[in-house]
Design a protein around this motif. Structure first.
Motif, PDB file in Angstrom:
ATOM      1  N   LEU A   1       6.532  -3.791  17.293  1.00  0.00           N
ATOM      2  CA  LEU A   1       6.080  -2.636  16.523  1.00  0.00           C
ATOM      3  C   LEU A   1       5.377  -3.085  15.243  1.00  0.00           C
ATOM      4  CD1 LEU A   1       9.046  -0.106  16.860  1.00  0.00           C
ATOM      5  CD2 LEU A   1       6.812  -0.035  17.981  1.00  0.00           C
ATOM      6  N   GLU A   2       5.877  -4.133  14.645  1.00  0.00           N
ATOM      7  CA  GLU A   2       5.246  -4.636  13.438  1.00  0.00           C
ATOM      8  C   GLU A   2       3.834  -5.140  13.728  1.00  0.00           C
ATOM      9  OE1 GLU A   2       6.409  -7.583   9.707  1.00  0.00           O
ATOM     10  OE2 GLU A   2       7.455  -7.759  11.628  1.00  0.00           O
ATOM     11  N   LYS A   3       3.667  -5.848  14.853  1.00  0.00           N
ATOM     12  CA  LYS A   3       2.341  -6.323  15.228  1.00  0.00           C
ATOM     13  C   LYS A   3       1.407  -5.160  15.569  1.00  0.00           C
ATOM     14  CE  LYS A   3       4.007 -10.739  17.077  1.00  0.00           C
ATOM     15  NZ  LYS A   3       4.132 -11.578  18.287  1.00  0.00           N
ATOM     16  N   HIS A   4       1.926  -4.179  16.286  1.00  0.00           N
ATOM     17  CA  HIS A   4       1.080  -3.044  16.710  1.00  0.00           C
ATOM     18  C   HIS A   4       0.581  -2.245  15.508  1.00  0.00           C
ATOM     19  CE1 HIS A   4      -0.380   0.226  19.223  1.00  0.00           C
ATOM     20  NE2 HIS A   4       0.244   1.070  18.386  1.00  0.00           N
ATOM     21  N   THR A   5       1.481  -1.943  14.579  1.00  0.00           N
ATOM     22  CA  THR A   5       1.062  -1.185  13.402  1.00  0.00           C
ATOM     23  C   THR A   5       0.093  -1.988  12.541  1.00  0.00           C
ATOM     24  OG1 THR A   5       3.078  -1.949  12.294  1.00  0.00           O
ATOM     25  CG2 THR A   5       3.141   0.219  13.342  1.00  0.00           C
ATOM     26  N   SER A   6       0.260  -3.297  12.467  1.00  0.00           N
ATOM     27  CA  SER A   6      -0.684  -4.124  11.716  1.00  0.00           C
ATOM     28  C   SER A   6      -2.060  -4.096  12.365  1.00  0.00           C
ATOM     29  CB  SER A   6      -0.161  -5.555  11.647  1.00  0.00           C
ATOM     30  OG  SER A   6      -1.094  -6.394  10.998  1.00  0.00           O
ATOM     31  N   TRP A   7      -2.079  -4.160  13.689  1.00  0.00           N
ATOM     32  CA  TRP A   7      -3.367  -4.067  14.394  1.00  0.00           C
ATOM     33  C   TRP A   7      -3.997  -2.687  14.213  1.00  0.00           C
ATOM     34  CZ3 TRP A   7      -4.468  -1.131  18.955  1.00  0.00           C
ATOM     35  CH2 TRP A   7      -5.745  -1.369  19.483  1.00  0.00           C
ATOM     36  N   GLY A   8      -3.193  -1.640  14.159  1.00  0.00           N
ATOM     37  CA  GLY A   8      -3.722  -0.301  13.923  1.00  0.00           C
ATOM     38  C   GLY A   8      -4.390  -0.182  12.563  1.00  0.00           C
ATOM     39  N   ILE A   9      -3.783  -0.764  11.546  1.00  0.00           N
ATOM     40  CA  ILE A   9      -4.393  -0.721  10.221  1.00  0.00           C
ATOM     41  C   ILE A   9      -5.684  -1.538  10.190  1.00  0.00           C
ATOM     42  CG2 ILE A   9      -4.059  -1.404   7.823  1.00  0.00           C
ATOM     43  CD1 ILE A   9      -1.156  -0.642   8.093  1.00  0.00           C
ATOM     44  N   ASP A  10      -5.692  -2.662  10.897  1.00  0.00           N
ATOM     45  CA  ASP A  10      -6.934  -3.442  10.990  1.00  0.00           C
ATOM     46  C   ASP A  10      -8.039  -2.630  11.663  1.00  0.00           C
ATOM     47  OD1 ASP A  10      -5.682  -5.541   9.776  1.00  0.00           O
ATOM     48  OD2 ASP A  10      -5.187  -6.577  11.651  1.00  0.00           O
ATOM     49  N   PHE A  11      -7.670  -1.876  12.704  1.00  0.00           N
ATOM     50  CA  PHE A  11      -8.661  -1.025  13.369  1.00  0.00           C
ATOM     51  C   PHE A  11      -9.177   0.042  12.416  1.00  0.00           C
ATOM     52  CE2 PHE A  11      -9.834   2.763  15.742  1.00  0.00           C
ATOM     53  CZ  PHE A  11     -10.732   2.260  16.656  1.00  0.00           C
ATOM     54  N   LEU A  12      -8.309   0.613  11.592  1.00  0.00           N
ATOM     55  CA  LEU A  12      -8.723   1.612  10.627  1.00  0.00           C
ATOM     56  C   LEU A  12      -9.722   1.028   9.635  1.00  0.00           C
ATOM     57  CD1 LEU A  12      -8.184   4.543   9.712  1.00  0.00           C
ATOM     58  CD2 LEU A  12      -6.421   3.642   8.203  1.00  0.00           C
TER      59      LEU A  12
ATOM     60  N   GLU B   1      -2.848   3.768   1.413  1.00  0.00           N
ATOM     61  CA  GLU B   1      -1.595   4.522   1.515  1.00  0.00           C
ATOM     62  C   GLU B   1      -0.798   4.100   2.756  1.00  0.00           C
ATOM     63  OE1 GLU B   1      -2.618   8.599   1.542  1.00  0.00           O
ATOM     64  OE2 GLU B   1      -3.295   8.635  -0.556  1.00  0.00           O
ATOM     65  N   VAL B   2      -1.490   3.903   3.871  1.00  0.00           N
ATOM     66  CA  VAL B   2      -0.799   3.496   5.099  1.00  0.00           C
ATOM     67  C   VAL B   2      -0.197   2.106   4.938  1.00  0.00           C
ATOM     68  CG1 VAL B   2      -1.170   2.896   7.523  1.00  0.00           C
ATOM     69  CG2 VAL B   2      -2.126   4.988   6.605  1.00  0.00           C
ATOM     70  N   LYS B   3      -0.909   1.229   4.307  1.00  0.00           N
ATOM     71  CA  LYS B   3      -0.359  -0.117   4.089  1.00  0.00           C
ATOM     72  C   LYS B   3       0.914  -0.055   3.254  1.00  0.00           C
ATOM     73  CE  LYS B   3      -4.611  -2.846   4.443  1.00  0.00           C
ATOM     74  NZ  LYS B   3      -5.542  -3.749   3.722  1.00  0.00           N
ATOM     75  N   THR B   4       0.893   0.744   2.206  1.00  0.00           N
ATOM     76  CA  THR B   4       2.089   0.871   1.358  1.00  0.00           C
ATOM     77  C   THR B   4       3.245   1.485   2.132  1.00  0.00           C
ATOM     78  OG1 THR B   4       0.656   1.138  -0.575  1.00  0.00           O
ATOM     79  CG2 THR B   4       2.953   1.813  -0.798  1.00  0.00           C
ATOM     80  N   GLU B   5       2.983   2.533   2.896  1.00  0.00           N
ATOM     81  CA  GLU B   5       4.042   3.197   3.669  1.00  0.00           C
ATOM     82  C   GLU B   5       4.601   2.271   4.743  1.00  0.00           C
ATOM     83  OE1 GLU B   5       4.691   7.273   6.335  1.00  0.00           O
ATOM     84  OE2 GLU B   5       2.716   6.747   5.515  1.00  0.00           O
ATOM     85  N   ARG B   6       3.716   1.576   5.416  1.00  0.00           N
ATOM     86  CA  ARG B   6       4.184   0.650   6.458  1.00  0.00           C
ATOM     87  C   ARG B   6       5.056  -0.436   5.849  1.00  0.00           C
ATOM     88  NH1 ARG B   6       2.502  -4.302   8.003  1.00  0.00           N
ATOM     89  NH2 ARG B   6       2.896  -4.927  10.175  1.00  0.00           N
ATOM     90  N   LYS B   7       4.676  -0.969   4.719  1.00  0.00           N
ATOM     91  CA  LYS B   7       5.475  -1.994   4.057  1.00  0.00           C
ATOM     92  C   LYS B   7       6.864  -1.479   3.730  1.00  0.00           C
ATOM     93  CE  LYS B   7       5.362  -5.095   0.066  1.00  0.00           C
ATOM     94  NZ  LYS B   7       4.595  -5.502  -1.138  1.00  0.00           N
ATOM     95  N   THR B   8       6.969  -0.247   3.266  1.00  0.00           N
ATOM     96  CA  THR B   8       8.278   0.339   2.933  1.00  0.00           C
ATOM     97  C   THR B   8       9.139   0.493   4.177  1.00  0.00           C
ATOM     98  OG1 THR B   8       7.280   1.521   1.092  1.00  0.00           O
ATOM     99  CG2 THR B   8       9.401   2.310   1.871  1.00  0.00           C
TER     100      THR B   8
END
Length: 629
Positions: free
Chosen positions: A17-28, A109-116
């Motif tokens: 899940l951590e890898k998938h969400t990181s890839w999603g932010i990269d796509f954004l 904002e997504v990066k900050t929320e994901r980090k939390t």
């Protein structure tokens, strides 16, 4: 149906899940960059389209471009292209402001929320791992204590059989080990219960909540990408109606091109209203056969070549005629006393002025002179007429200098403009009259007497414009009557005029006198009422053609070498430097000027005293024979 709850379905996929969400932010971030680059492309395209439209748009408004339909269609196309560039700029601005900026802010904002969220997940993971380690520690201690208690019991049983004193001590040790094992068992049970509680809370409470938040964050990210794509398409769809209208205007402009109307407009613009020239009279040149072949062969060859290339007056090349008429008719500057450049430069620039002959004297010289001096007479006549035209202005007020048809159109345009000015002045007068009436009825609103000077000024302006209008209408009536007379003569008398046969011995003056008054109009639009002067000029016109209509340049009769530098600043003169070699085209005719040529292109007159002439032997014989004739 498969459940889509990440907390229950993906309870053990934290790393994935951590890898998938990181890839999603990269796509954004990649999509944001894509939209930004596309906006830059749209902006660059708009700038290039606008630059192209500006490049091909006329720098200044020309009357011709507002007259023809194909020019108007092209101008409309350029305007619509400019409008398309404006729409593309708006599209680029919308993409930047509505999508790129919003996505950039949302990405942070997504990066900050994901980090939390993942920090909370790691803390929960660390807690369950710590509880597991404590359980394992208590379990190993309980296992060790149990083994030690078992060994102590075995030792105690073996000692009881051998020695009763040592057996009591071994039983006490075994009892202590057994109690320690019991305590380890209790600790192990406590740690096990605590771990089970922590594990249940981790996998059934903490992980589902954290993963659900991560899932919601991912869904919001995907929804934002969807909104960005929808906004991009919507921004471009808003441009399409305007672009479609621009294309429709281009199509209408293209369909509005009317070739027939444009060709008719060419007739309206350039039609002069003159009658076509009549038949060319026969000219008897048999008298020239009395010359000796040896004396006149060179001159006859030149005359024969000129007759073959002879043209009628409407087709004479104006630039060639003006070139031949541009000989200087003033005394040449005296040769410098010193060959220094400083003393020489001042003489040609300020030649001594001499009194010029009146135009009538030049015209008489032109009519009575021989064929070899007519060029000088015509040049002198041209300069006198040019000075007179500068004194009188560019053209008369009645536009009589224009061809009949062009004169009528010019006067009609002037009348239309005057009518518009009169209409505006009348509207201003009516407004002032109403204002004066209001002031008279309500003096507190203003002074009616203060309007009288302005009313008087408007009335005087109206009077002047009406006088000008009547004057131009009279000129227009005269031009219309003259055009109608020309048309009636062309229909009724044109055939009779062309059918007259001219015998070799008949008089050309009688034939010219019988022609209609329309033939007295020259190709430049002026109307001549003096019959005698015009007949004399036309009787000689056939001889002038031989001198001015030859396309080939005059042959060189020798060479010359410049003794001093000369700055030819007057019309018809040629500049030269010291020691320059030039070709001699025409000898000095007694006026102090010699006609020379440079490189078969530049030709003009230089002072005879500034050069040393070397004539060819054949040219010398030709000059002598021509002077004898």
């Amino acid at each position: 149906m498969m459940s889509c709850n990440w907390g229950t379905e993906l309870w053990d996929q934290f790393d994935n899940l951590e890898k998938h969400t990181s890839w999603g932010i990269d796509f954004l971030e990649r999509y944001s960059k894509f939209v930004k680059e596309r906006a830059d492309i749209e902006l660059s395209y708009a700038k290039q389209i606008r630059s192209l439209s500006k490049k091909y748009h006329p720098k200044r408004s020309r009357e011709d471009e507002s007259r023809y339909s194909w020019c108007l269609a092209f101008a409309a196309t350029l305007r619509q292209l400019n409008e398309l560039s404006v729409q593309r700029e708006e599209l680029a601005e919308n993409l930047n402001t509505q999508i790129v900026c919003e996505l950039t802010r949302y990405t942070q904002e997504v990066k900050t929320e994901r980090k939390t969220h993942f920090q909370d997940g790691r803390r929960a993971q660390q807690h369950i791992e710590s509880s597991w380690k404590q359980l394992e520690s208590s379990k190993r201690r309980f296992e060790r204590d149990c083994k030690e208690a078992e060994r102590a019991q075995q030792v105690s049983d073996r000692i009881d059989l051998d020695n009763k004193t040592d057996g009591e001590k071994a039983r006490q040790t075994a009892q202590q080990k057994k109690q320690a094992a019991e305590e380890s068992r209790k600790d192990y049970m406590t740690s096990l219960n605590q771990f089970n509680q922590d594990q249940h809370q981790h996998y059934h409470t903490l992980v589902p909540v954290i993963y659900q938040r991560i899932q919601d964050m991912e869904e919001r990210r995907i929804e934002r990408i969807c909104e960005a794509m929808r906004s991009s398409a919507e921004a471009e769809r808003k441009v399409l109606p305007v672009a479609s209208r621009c294309l429709e205007v281009m199509m209408d402009a293209a369909e509005g091109i009317q070739p027939r109307m444009d060709t008719r407009q060419v007739v309206e613009v350039y039609k002069s209203g003159f009658d076509p020239p009549g038949d060319v009279d026969f000219e008897d040149y048999s008298a020239s056969m009395r010359r000796s072949i040896s004396e006149s062969s060179y001159l006859d060859n030149r005359a024969e070549g000129r007759r073959q290339s002879r043209k009628l007056w409407p087709f004479i090349r104006k630039n060639k005629l003006l070139t031949l008429l541009s000989s200087p008719r003033q005394p040449p500057p005296p040769p410098p006393t010193s060959p220094s450049p400083g003393g020489v430069a001042s003489s040609p620039q300020s030649p001594p002025t001499a009194s010029r002959e009146p135009i009538t004297q030049r015209l008489n010289d032109l009519m009575t002179s021989g064929s070899r001096t007519r060029k000088q007479c015509l040049r002198s006549l041209k300069r006198g007429i040019g000075q007179l035209s500068l004194k009188l202005g560019s053209g008369p007020a009645d536009c009589s200098h224009l061809p009949p048809e062009q004169r009528r159109k010019k006067l009609q345009t002037r009348i239309n403009n005057i009518n518009q000015e009169i209409q505006r002045e009348r509207e201003q007068r009516d407004a002032l009259l109403k204002m004066r009436e209001v002031y008279e009825q309500s003096p507190q609103m203003g002074d009616a007497v203060s309007l009288e000077p302005r009313l008087e000024e408007v009335k005087q302006s109206l009077q002047r414009m009406e006088d000008e209008l009547r004057k131009n209408q009279a000129w227009l009536s005269e031009a219309d009557s003259r055009l109608s007379d020309h048309g009636s003569r062309r229909q009724s008398g044109g055939c009779g005029l062309n059918s007259q046969v001219t015998t070799p011995g008949s008089s050309s003056l009688k034939q010219l006198d019988n022609r209609s008054p329309a033939s007295r109009e020259s190709p430049d639009g002026s109307y001549t009422e003096d019959n005698s002067a015009e007949l004399q000029f036309k009787s000689r016109s056939s001889e002038f053609d031989d001198d001015f209509d030859d396309e080939e340049p005059l042959p060189s009769i020798g060479t010359c070498k410049s003794l001093y530098p000369f700055q030819g600043q007057n019309e018809g003169t040629l500049s030269m430097v010291e020691e320059e070699l030039l070709s001699v085209v025409e000898e000095d005719k007694g006026d102090g000027w010699t006609r020379v040529r440079r490189n078969l292109e530049e030709e003009g007159y230089v002072p005879t005293s500034y050069i040393k002439v070397f004539l060819d032997s054949s040219a010398k014989g030709f000059v002598q024979s021509s002077r004898l004739v």
